[in-house]
Design an enzyme around this catalytic site. Structure first.
Site, PDB file in Angstrom:
ATOM      1  N   ALA A  25      19.234 -18.283 -51.493  1.00  0.00           N
ATOM      2  CA  ALA A  25      19.539 -17.258 -50.493  1.00  0.00           C
ATOM      3  C   ALA A  25      20.562 -17.749 -49.475  1.00  0.00           C
ATOM      4  O   ALA A  25      20.663 -18.935 -49.170  1.00  0.00           O
ATOM      5  CB  ALA A  25      18.262 -16.838 -49.781  1.00  0.00           C
ATOM      6  N   LEU A  65      14.548 -20.103 -45.868  1.00  0.00           N
ATOM      7  CA  LEU A  65      15.248 -19.298 -46.860  1.00  0.00           C
ATOM      8  C   LEU A  65      15.344 -20.138 -48.134  1.00  0.00           C
ATOM      9  O   LEU A  65      15.613 -21.340 -48.061  1.00  0.00           O
ATOM     10  CB  LEU A  65      16.664 -18.950 -46.386  1.00  0.00           C
ATOM     11  CG  LEU A  65      16.861 -17.716 -45.501  1.00  0.00           C
ATOM     12  CD1 LEU A  65      18.328 -17.626 -45.091  1.00  0.00           C
ATOM     13  CD2 LEU A  65      16.435 -16.452 -46.201  1.00  0.00           C
ATOM     14  N   ASP A  66      15.145 -19.528 -49.287  1.00  0.00           N
ATOM     15  CA  ASP A  66      15.307 -20.242 -50.554  1.00  0.00           C
ATOM     16  C   ASP A  66      16.711 -20.827 -50.658  1.00  0.00           C
ATOM     17  O   ASP A  66      17.662 -20.255 -50.094  1.00  0.00           O
ATOM     18  CB  ASP A  66      15.089 -19.298 -51.739  1.00  0.00           C
ATOM     19  CG  ASP A  66      13.646 -18.837 -51.860  1.00  0.00           C
ATOM     20  OD1 ASP A  66      12.771 -19.493 -51.279  1.00  0.00           O
ATOM     21  OD2 ASP A  66      13.411 -17.815 -52.547  1.00  0.00           O
ATOM     22  N   PRO A  67      16.882 -21.936 -51.372  1.00  0.00           N
ATOM     23  CA  PRO A  67      18.237 -22.466 -51.578  1.00  0.00           C
ATOM     24  C   PRO A  67      19.195 -21.425 -52.155  1.00  0.00           C
ATOM     25  O   PRO A  67      20.375 -21.393 -51.804  1.00  0.00           O
ATOM     26  CB  PRO A  67      18.009 -23.622 -52.556  1.00  0.00           C
ATOM     27  CG  PRO A  67      16.631 -24.096 -52.240  1.00  0.00           C
ATOM     28  CD  PRO A  67      15.845 -22.847 -51.911  1.00  0.00           C
TER      29      PRO A  67
END
Length: 328
Positions: free
Chosen positions: A53, A49-51
């Protein structure tokens, strides 16, 4: 002089921790923190997951890592907030602003306009992978090109938006109108790109100010725990937060083998039985009840796939027994 830090004694841990990842931490850092808290020997995540998100990030430990790849293929559900009239280099709030319209000039779409766009982006669509992504070009992640100020040629990919709802949301702090997006999507879908494309279709452009994954392959954020909550638990209670490895096999057909067949199956031998053909099978032993591994069935033959070792099975059974609570 500071005292030396106590050495963490690792132990075999088997199962799945559904982490509610917080904003600002990378998936790998979250994994390493959870691994340390559980004192686990072996761990891996099921896709990042992106930072920016938050939300459901299944972490696999021990034997569960053998099935982690299944989550990469699974459908996922996200909720996001798209800010209309502001575009950024990365498609989210982390990137530099490349266009910002006067919020007074940006109108909130009507229900009819939202219905049209919602229909437009439901079902199979073609999506251009963003430059700020881990997708590789010539062996190098796209985000490395983006950080160097380069843009490379990419091919659009077909993905599927299984379900999509777009509704008005509270205005951003800047006064720009925002939309709440809820989407259930196939593997390979970029929600940042979906938000940008919805904004473009409405004529304003957009970027995501928030992104949360609420479900991945049937593992829900409702059943998750944060790192802070995990750390606050007494060490003896942390393992109880793990789901068994078979939680990753929810969509598999279940087959149970008797003791003799289970032993032969674990040694890699095919078994014959009155089973219909099936491409994804979760195989269990019956004495004691325990996951043995995965398989597929063809022409009444159970053909082994990824198998647990006898040591892993014994460790899982011992851990399960130690966590059982006797009610007087």
């Amino acid at each position: 002089m500071n005292a030396p830090r106590a050495r963490v004694v690792r132990r075999p841990v088997h199962g799945v921790l559904v982490l509610d990842k917080s904003r600002g931490i990378s998936s790998n850092n979250a994994l390493q923190k959870a691994k340390w808290l559980l004192r686990a020997e072996k761990a891996g995540h099921t896709g990042t997951l992106d930072p920016l998100a938050t939300g459901a990030l299944p972490l696999c430990f021990g034997a569960a890592t053998k099935f982690s790849g299944l989550q990469l293929e699974a459908d996922k559900t996200y909720e996001a907030v798209a800010v209309l009239g502001v575009r950024t280099a990365s498609g989210d709030a982390e990137g530099d602003v490349i266009e910002s319209l006067d919020p007074r000039a940006v109108s909130l779409p009507t229900p009819a306009e939202l219905a049209v766009v919602q229909a437009q982006f439901t079902g199979p669509i073609r999506q251009m992978p963003p430059m700020h992504s881990a997708l590789k070009k010539n062996g190098k992640p796209l985000y490395e090109y983006a950080r160097a100020g380069e843009e490379v040629e990419r091919e659009p990919r077909e993905v599927t938006i299984h379900a999509l709802t777009i509704t008005p949301h509270a205005p951003a702090a800047t006064g720009h109108p925002t939309l709440h997006i809820r989407a259930t999507v196939s593997k390979g879908t970029y929600i940042r790109t979906l938000g940008e494309d919805i904004g473009a279709a409405l004529g304003w452009g957009a970027h995501l100010s928030a992104l949360r994954r609420t479900d991945t392959g049937g593992l829900s954020v409702q059943d998750s725990i944060t790192l802070e909550a995990l750390e606050a638990l007494p060490e003896g209670e942390r393992l109880a937060q793990l789901l068994p490895p078979e939680a990753l096999l929810a969509g598999h057909t279940r087959v149970t083998l008797g003791t003799d067949d289970a032993g032969r199956f674990l040694s890699g031998l095919r078994r014959r039985g009155a089973w219909p053909d099936a491409s994804a099978v979760a195989v269990f032993g019956d004495a004691p009840p325990a996951l043995l591994g995965t398989a597929h069935v063809k022409a009444s033959e159970l053909i082994p796939g990824r198998l647990l070792s006898p040591i892993e099975i014994q460790q899982i059974l011992e851990s399960r027994a130690s966590q059982e609570v006797t009610i007087p």
